[in-house]
Write a protein that holds these residues in place. Structure first.
Motif, short mmCIF file in Angstrom:
data_model
loop_
_atom_site.label_atom_id
_atom_site.label_comp_id
_atom_site.label_asym_id
_atom_site.label_seq_id
_atom_site.Cartn_x
_atom_site.Cartn_y
_atom_site.Cartn_z
N TRP B 105 0.83 -1.21 0.00
CA TRP B 105 0.00 0.00 0.00
C TRP B 105 0.86 1.26 0.00
CZ3 TRP B 105 -1.02 4.46 2.52
CH2 TRP B 105 -2.20 5.12 2.15
N ILE B 106 1.88 1.26 0.84
CA ILE B 106 2.71 2.47 0.95
C ILE B 106 3.53 2.67 -0.33
CG2 ILE B 106 4.91 1.69 2.02
CD1 ILE B 106 2.86 4.39 3.67
N ASN B 107 3.91 1.60 -0.97
CA ASN B 107 4.65 1.71 -2.24
C ASN B 107 3.76 2.29 -3.34
OD1 ASN B 107 6.98 1.33 -3.87
ND2 ASN B 107 6.14 -0.59 -4.68
N GLU B 108 2.50 1.88 -3.34
CA GLU B 108 1.54 2.44 -4.29
C GLU B 108 1.40 3.94 -4.02
OE1 GLU B 108 -2.28 0.52 -3.99
OE2 GLU B 108 -2.90 1.22 -5.98
N LYS B 109 1.29 4.27 -2.75
CA LYS B 109 1.12 5.69 -2.37
C LYS B 109 2.31 6.54 -2.84
CE LYS B 109 -0.02 8.95 1.05
NZ LYS B 109 -1.29 9.34 1.64
N TYR B 110 3.52 5.97 -2.74
CA TYR B 110 4.71 6.72 -3.15
C TYR B 110 5.13 6.38 -4.58
CZ TYR B 110 5.17 8.44 1.64
OH TYR B 110 4.94 9.07 2.84
N ASN B 111 4.16 6.04 -5.43
CA ASN B 111 4.40 5.83 -6.87
C ASN B 111 5.49 4.81 -7.18
OD1 ASN B 111 2.46 7.87 -7.51
ND2 ASN B 111 4.00 9.37 -6.84
N GLU B 202 24.07 1.85 3.87
CA GLU B 202 24.10 3.29 3.51
C GLU B 202 24.56 3.47 2.05
OE1 GLU B 202 25.24 5.81 7.37
OE2 GLU B 202 26.47 4.02 7.16
N ASN B 203 25.53 2.66 1.63
CA ASN B 203 25.99 2.74 0.23
C ASN B 203 24.87 2.38 -0.74
OD1 ASN B 203 28.48 3.43 1.17
ND2 ASN B 203 29.41 1.40 0.87
N TRP B 204 24.14 1.34 -0.39
CA TRP B 204 23.01 0.92 -1.25
C TRP B 204 21.97 2.04 -1.35
CZ3 TRP B 204 18.32 -0.45 1.58
CH2 TRP B 204 17.28 -0.92 0.79
N ILE B 205 21.66 2.67 -0.23
CA ILE B 205 20.68 3.78 -0.24
C ILE B 205 21.16 4.89 -1.17
CG2 ILE B 205 19.77 5.68 1.20
CD1 ILE B 205 19.56 3.63 3.51
N LYS B 206 22.46 5.17 -1.11
CA LYS B 206 23.03 6.22 -1.96
C LYS B 206 23.05 5.78 -3.44
CE LYS B 206 27.02 9.25 -2.08
NZ LYS B 206 28.47 9.24 -1.92
N ASP B 207 23.58 4.57 -3.67
CA ASP B 207 23.71 4.07 -5.05
C ASP B 207 22.35 4.04 -5.76
OD1 ASP B 207 26.32 3.65 -4.44
OD2 ASP B 207 26.22 1.44 -4.40
N GLU B 208 21.34 3.57 -5.05
CA GLU B 208 20.03 3.39 -5.70
C GLU B 208 19.11 4.58 -5.46
OE1 GLU B 208 19.59 1.03 -7.76
OE2 GLU B 208 21.34 -0.21 -7.28
N ASN B 209 19.65 5.61 -4.83
CA ASN B 209 18.87 6.83 -4.57
C ASN B 209 17.52 6.50 -3.91
OD1 ASN B 209 18.20 9.53 -4.54
ND2 ASN B 209 17.31 9.49 -6.61
N ILE B 210 17.61 5.80 -2.80
CA ILE B 210 16.40 5.36 -2.11
C ILE B 210 15.93 6.48 -1.17
CG2 ILE B 210 15.46 3.68 -0.47
CD1 ILE B 210 17.48 1.69 -1.81
N THR B 211 14.90 7.18 -1.61
CA THR B 211 14.42 8.32 -0.82
C THR B 211 13.35 7.90 0.18
OG1 THR B 211 13.01 8.81 -2.71
CG2 THR B 211 15.02 10.11 -2.48
N ASN B 212 12.60 6.86 -0.16
CA ASN B 212 11.59 6.33 0.76
C ASN B 212 11.91 4.86 1.04
OD1 ASN B 212 9.88 8.72 0.59
ND2 ASN B 212 9.49 8.01 -1.51
N ILE B 213 11.77 4.46 2.28
CA ILE B 213 12.16 3.08 2.59
C ILE B 213 11.17 2.44 3.57
CG2 ILE B 213 13.70 3.65 4.54
CD1 ILE B 213 15.68 1.55 3.26
N ALA B 214 10.92 1.15 3.33
CA ALA B 214 10.12 0.34 4.25
C ALA B 214 11.07 -0.66 4.90
CB ALA B 214 9.02 -0.39 3.48
#
Lengths: 296, 296
Positions: B105-111, B202-214
Motif C-alpha cells: 500500500w505504501i509503495n503504491e502511495k509513493y508511486n 548506507e551505500n546501497w541507499i546512496k547508489d540506488e537513490n532510495i528516498t523512501n524506505i520500508a
C-alpha cells in the motif's frame, strides 16, 4: 458477612534488589495477570536513576542500600492498605521486600492467625551483616530478625510453626541462614519433594491447622533455563550469579499445582509475586525507544 | 504540505507461522513501544484454537496452512489502511507475512518508489513447494513469486534493485533460495558486515537513490541467546530449530544503530516488526490464569 474485598497492588520497588528492571517487571506481571474488575493501587516508589553512573554510586545507609526510600514506601504501603481495608491482597512486585507490609497487615486483620508459604530458592533471612540488598532479609524481618529497623515496622506476629518454605535449595545455605532456619524450626519442602505432588505442604497445613495463608512467590524459585525473566537468566550478566548463588529448580506447572493445592486446603488471604526481571522485554523496549518512526 | 499522518497497526496474525504465541507477541510489542498519541488500529484475525488437538489438526489449503484466513485478513488490512490513508505506517506483528499489504500500500502511495530493507536471518522467498508456512514466502510474494495467490494481492511493483537484506545468514540457504536471490540480484549485508557500522546499507541507499524506505524487522535476526522471545529460544522446543534452520547473529544495539542510520539517510515510510514470540511471558500468563485468587 459482607462480600469479601480483594485488592490488587502494584508495588514497583526496585531498591531492595538494586536492579532497575523491577518496575517494568511489576507492570508486566500485572499486564499478564487475568483481567479483573478489582481496584489496582500503586504504591509510590522513587524512579531509579537513569544514568548508569548515578546508579552505580549508591551508598550504604546503615548497612543496606536505599534504606530511606524503602522505609518511606513501606510506611506509605501500610497507609494505603489500611485505607482500603481489604480482606485479601494480591501484590505484583517488585523485589521480595514488597511482601512484608501486606503480609503484616493481613496477619493483623486475621488476629495473628495467618500462615506463610514462602516459595523461593533462597531463605531471605540475611541481615545487614551478611548483605547490602534488603530483599534478602524480608522473611527475617517478618520473624523479628533480619534488619532491626525494617523488622521494627512489623505490627503483627507470625508463629514460626506456621511458616514453611517451598522450593528452597538447601545446598549452598550459609551458616547464618542454617542457624535461623534451625532456631525457628522452619519447615522446608525441597524442589524435589514438590516435583509430583504438594503433600509436604498439605500435611503442614493440616498439622498446624492453617486456615488463612499468605503466599510469597519469588519467581526465582523457577528453573532459569525454562523461564528467563529472572536474575539468573540475565543474558549479559556483570556477575556470574549461577556460579555463586543457588538458582531455582521448579517449573511453572509445579508452582501452579502447589498454589492450587494450597488454595483448596486453606484460605489464601495474600499472594505476593516478586522478582520478575524481564530482560528481553526491557532490552526490546530500549531498542524500540531508540527508533525515530516510533517516536512520532 | 499538510502534516504527515502516521498510523500504528496491531496485526496479530499467527496463521502464517502456525504458532499461537504471535497474538500475545504483537500485543506485548505494542505495549513495549514508546507511548504515542497516534491511532492504533487492529487488523481482525481469527483466534487460534484453544485445544491442542484442534491446533494440531491443521490442513493444507493449496500448499499452505490457513490460506483462507490469511487472505481474508490481508484483504481487510488493505481496506483499513486505504480508509486511513496514512503517510507512514508502523506494524506490530504477528508473523512476517503481516508486512506484505502495508508495504504494498505504501509503495503504491509513493508511486512505486519505495525501497525495502529486509532485516532477517532468512530470505523469506520460499514457495508452497518448499514449505507449508506462508510467513517464509512474504518477500517472494512482494517480488511477484512466492505463493501465486498471495502474490496476486500485490498492486504495486518494487524494484529488486531497491531491495536489500540485513543480517541474512547465507550459510544454510537452499538452492531454491539462492536461485531467487541471484535472479533478482538482491543485495545482502551479512551480520558480520553490520557488526560495527551500517556502511553497506548506507551505500546501497546512496547508489540506488532510495528516498523512501520500508523496513521489515523480523526479530529472529537477533541472537537467540541474548534475546529469547524468539522461536529459536523456545525453552521446550518440540523440534530442534537451531540444529535445522540458521538462527540470528545480531544484537538489539546493532539493529537500533542500523535503523537509526537508515532513518537519517532515507524517509522511513513503513516499519514492520514481526516474529515476537515471548515464551516466558506466555508461560507466566498461563500460570497466573490458573491461580484462584487471581481470578477473583
Amino acid at each position: 458477612m459482607d462480600k469479601e474485598k480483594t485488592i490488587r497492588i502494584l508495588y514497583p520497588q526496585w531498591q531492595g534488589g538494586n536492579n532497575r528492571l523491577y518496575p517494568l517487571g511489576s507492570k508486566l506481571l500485572e499486564w499478564l495477570a487475568p483481567e479483573s474488575k478489582l481496584k489496582l493501587i500503586t504504591i509510590p516508589v522513587k524512579e531509579p536513576p537513569i544514568s548508569e553512573k548515578e546508579f552505580k554510586q549508591v551508598k550504604l545507609e546503615n548497612g543496606i542500600v536505599y534504606r530511606k526510600d524503602i522505609i518511606e514506601s513501606m510506611i506509605e504501603a501500610r497507609k494505603i492498605i489500611e485505607n482500603e481495608n481489604p480482606d485479601k491482597i494480591v501484590v505484583f512486585g517488585g523485589d521480595c521486600l514488597v511482601s512484608q507490609i501486606p503480609f503484616d497487615w493481613i496477619n493483623e486483620k486475621y488476629n495473628n492467625n495467618v500462615g506463610i508459604l514462602w516459595l523461593d530458592t533462597h531463605p531471605d533471612v540475611k541481615t545487614p551483616n551478611d548483605y547490602t540488598n534488603s530483599h534478602a532479609m524480608v522473611l527475617g524481618n517478618i520473624l523479628g530478625e533480619g534488619d532491626k529497623e525494617l523488622s521494627s515496622l512489623m505490627k503483627s506476629k507470625f508463629s514460626p510453626k506456621k511458616v514453611m518454605y517451598g522450593g528452597l535449595v538447601e545446598k549452598g545455605l550459609t551458616d547464618q541462614e542454617i542457624d535461623v532456619i534451625n532456631r525457628f524450626k522452619l519447615r522446608i519442602a525441597s524442589p524435589e519433594s514438590l516435583k509430583d505432588n504438594s503433600e509436604l505442604i498439605e500435611n503442614w497445613i493440616k498439622d498446624e491447622n492453617i486456615t488463612n495463608i499468605a503466599i510469597h512467590l519469588d519467581l526465582d524459585v523457577l528453573n532459569p533455563d525454562l523461564f528467563r525473566a529472572l536474575l539468573f537468566a540475565d543474558p549479559m550478566p556483570e556477575f556470574n550469579w549461577r556460579e555463586n548463588v543457588p538458582f531455582g529448580k521448579m517449573t511453572l506447572n509445579q508452582i501452579s499445582r502447589v498454589i492450587n493445592d494450597v488454595s483448596s486446603k486453606s484460605n489464601v488471604v495474600c499472594l505476593s509475586i516478586c522478582e520478575h526481571l524481564p530482560y528481553d522485554a526491557s532490552n526490546l523496549q530500549k531498542m524500540l525507544a531508540s527508533i525515530p518512526i516510533l517516536n512520532e
